[in-house]
Design an enzyme around this catalytic site. Structure first.
Site: not given
Ligand code: NAP
Length: 455
Positions: A207, A228, A262, A360
Site C-alpha cells: 500500500s 510497487e 494491483c 483504489e
Molecule cells: P500493506 O498493508 O502495505 O502490506 C504489504 C507489506 O508491507 C506487508 O508485508 C506489510 O506487513 C508491510 N507493511 C505494512 N505497513 C508497513 C510499514 N509502515 N512499513 C513497512 N512495511 C509495512 O499492503 P496490503 O494492503 O496488504 O496490500 C494491498 C496493496 O498492495 C494494494 O494497494 C495493492 O494495489 C498493492 N499491490 C501492488 C502491487 C504492485 O506490483 N504494484 C502488487 C500487489 C499489491 P504486515 O502484513 O506485517 O502489516
C-alpha cells in the site's frame, strides 16, 4: 496484527507464529552478510542450476503450494496452482537469461577499452504483500539471486506459511541457506532492518502508506528502493472494439484474485456508443459468477483475504452510494456464511468528487464511467492519483496510438487485460510507485552499474 494463518473462508485460525526476537533477527542478517561474500562469486551457471531446480520443485508440488495459498488468503485453488506455475516460469527465465541481461556492455569512448559491468549490491530486503504470496516473492527473488544478491523476505503477516515454504523451496533447490531467508517479523521491524548498514537496498510491494514509510527510512539512510504500490487501472472500451471479447476480459480483469490485484481493471471507461450494450453483457456475466469455497474447482470468487479488507471495501461502496453513485448489482457483504465474502458489485453514474473517482477498490467492485469520445476517455483515465497499468480496446489505429502516447501509466495493453510477463518490465508511475521489476530494467535495479575505463 499477529503473524498467523487464518482461513478467510471460515475465519478459523489455523496456525500462529512468534515474531523473531531482535537477537534472532540480527543472527539472520549476519548469516546473509556472511553468505553474500561467497555467494556473489558462485558462477552464474551454478546459480542457474539451483534456480531451475526450484522451478522443478514448484512444478512437482504445485498442488500442495497452491492449497497453502488458498488456505492463507482465499484465492481460488485453480488460480493458486496457476500462480505456482508462473513462479516456475520466472525461475526458468532468469536461470536462462540472466547471463546476457547482466553481461558486460562495451561503449566506445576515447579510452582504449571502456565498458559497463553489473555487480551485486549485497543484502536486499523484500517487503511483500499477501495477494500473490508466491508470485510477488519469486518475481523479486529469481532476478535478484541470479544477479548475485542475497534476499531477506519480510512477508505479509497473514501468509507466514507461504513465506516459510518459499524459503524451504530455495534451500531444497540448493541455494546456500543465507542466500534467501524468511524473517517472521511484523511491519514495526522494517525500519530497523532498512537502517542496518549490512542491508543495501529494499523493495516493497503493497500500500501507499507502507511504501511511504519504507521510502522515508531508506531516504534517511540513503538506500536504493523499488516501490510497487496500488493502482486503479482504467479499462477503456471504444466503439470499434470487439465487444464480446472486451466484456469477457473485463470480468476476468476485475475478478482476478477475488478482485484483489494491483493491476486489476478497476475503472471501466466506456464510449457512449457501446456503454449500454457493454453494461447489459457485464451484468449477465456478473450474475453467472460462482462465489464460494475457494478449494472447489468451479468457484470463480472466494473470500477477501481479511475481515479488515472486507470492511474497508464495504465502507467504500456504501460511502460512494451515499455520495450519489448508482449500485447496479451486489453492494452488501454476504452475511449468510462465515468468512470474508463480498459479492461481485458494480457502481455506475459516479458523480464528480465521489471517492470512487480516485480511491483504489481492492475487491470485486467495478466502477463504470461513460465518455463521449477519446479525449474524454484519456482525460478520465489520467484523472487518477495512480499510474500502474491501463487496458484500451479499439481497432482504430489512430486511437491506439493516442492511448499508447497519452495514458499516464507504467504499461498500456491494447485489446488485452494488463498482466505481468517475466520478460517485460513491470511497475508504475505517480502514486503507484517507482522502479521496475522483471526484464532488463528490473534485474538492473539492484546492481552496481560499474563504469570501467582503461587508458
Ligand atoms: P500493506 O498493508 O502495505 O502490506 C504489504 C507489506 O508491507 C506487508 O508485508 C506489510 O506487513 C508491510 N507493511 C505494512 N505497513 C508497513 C510499514 N509502515 N512499513 C513497512 N512495511 C509495512 O499492503 P496490503 O494492503 O496488504 O496490500 C494491498 C496493496 O498492495 C494494494 O494497494 C495493492 O494495489 C498493492 N499491490 C501492488 C502491487 C504492485 O506490483 N504494484 C502488487 C500487489 C499489491 P504486515 O502484513 O506485517 O502489516
Amino acid at each position: 496484527m499477529g503473524i498467523a494463518t487464518t482461513n478467510p473462508a471460515t475465519g478459523e485460525v489455523l496456525q500462529t507464529f512468534e515474531s523473531l526476537s531482535d537477537r534472532d533477527l540480527d543472527t539472520k542478517i549476519a548469516h546473509a552478510q556472511q553468505t553474500f561474500l561467497s555467494y556473489r562469486a558462485v558462477p552464474r551457471v551454478q546459480k542457474a542450476v539451483w534456480l531451475n531446480r526450484a522451478a522443478e520443485i514448484l512444478e512437482t508440488e504445485r498442488d500442495r503450494f497452491g492449497k497453502l495459498m488458498t488456505l492463507e488468503m482465499g484465492k481460488p485453488l485453480k488460480a493458486a496452482i496457476a500462480e505456482v506455475e508462473k513462479c516456475a516460469s520466472v525461475c526458468r527465465y532468469y536461470a536462462e537469461n540472466a547471463s546476457h541481461l547482466l553481461a558486460d556492455v562495451s561503449v566506445q569512448t576515447d579510452a582504449s577499452h571502456s565498458f559497463i559491468r553489473y555487480q551485486p549490491l549485497g543484502i536486499i530486503l523484500a517487503v511483500m504483500p499477501w495477494n500473490f504470496p508466491f508470485w510477488q516473492v519469486f518475481r523479486f527473488a529469481a532476478p535478484a539471486l541470479m544477479a548475485g544478491n542475497v534476499g531477506l523476505l519480510k512477508h505479509a503477516s497473514n501468509v507466514p506459511q507461504s513465506a516459510l515454504a518459499i524459503e524451504e523451496i530455495l534451500h531444497r533447490a540448493g541455494f546456500p541457506t543465507g542466500a534467501f531467508q524468511t524473517l517472521l517479523v511484523g511491519a514495526d521491524k522494517v525500519a530497523a532492518i532498512v537502517a542496518d548498514d549490512r542491508v543495501k537496498a529494499a523493495t516493497l510491494t503493497g500500500s501507499e502508506p507502507a511504501g511511504m514509510s519504507l521510502a522515508a527510512t531508506a531516504g534517511k539512510h540513503l538506500k536504493k528502493v523499488v516501490l510497487e504500490l496500488g493502482g486503479s487501472d482504467p479499462f477503456i472500451v471504444m466503439p470499434s472494439a470487439d465487444l464480446e471479447t472486451a466484456v469477457s476480459t473485463a470480468v476476468t480483469a476485475r475478478m482476478i484474485n477475488n478482485g484483489q490485484s494491483c493491476i486489476a481493471a478497476k475503472r471501466f471507461i466506456l464510449a457512449d456508443a457501446i456503454a449500454d450494450d457493454f453494461i447489459d453483457r457485464l451484468l449477465d456475466k456478473y450474475r453467472a459468477l460462482k462465489i464460494g469455497d475457494p478449494l472447489l474447482p468451479d468457484t470463480d470468487i472466494g473470500p477477501l483475504a481479511t475481515p479488515g479488507i472486507l470492511n474497508d471495501l464495504d465502507q467504500q461502496v456504501k460511502t460512494s452510494v451515499q455520495q450519489g453513485a448508482k449500485l447496479l448489482i451486489g453492494g452488501e457483504p454476504l452475511h449468510d456464511r462465515p468468512g470474508n465474502f463480498y459479492p461481485p458489485t458494480i457502481l455506475s453514474e459516479i458523480p464528480v468528487g465521489c471517492l470512487a473517482e480516485h480511491d483504489e477498490f481492492f475487491g470485486p467492485v467495478a466502477l463504470l464511467f461513460r465518455v463521449p469520445d477519446i479525449d474524454a476517455a484519456i482525460q478520465r483515465a489520467n484523472n487518477s492519483p495512480f499510474g500502474l497499468g491501463a487496458s484500451a480496446w479499439t481497432t482504430d489505429l489512430k486511437e491506439r496510438d493516442r492511448f499508447i502516447e497519452e495514458i499516464e501509466s507504467g504499461s498500456v495493453f491494447i485489446n488485452s487485460m494488463v498482466k505481468s510477463d517475466v520478460r517485460l518490465p513491470f511497475g508504475g508511475i505517480k502514486r503507484s510507485g517507482y522502479g521496475r521489476e522483471l526484464g532488463k530494467e528490473g534485474i538492473h535495479e539492484f546492481v552496481n552499474i560499474k563504469t570501467i575505463w582503461e587508458k
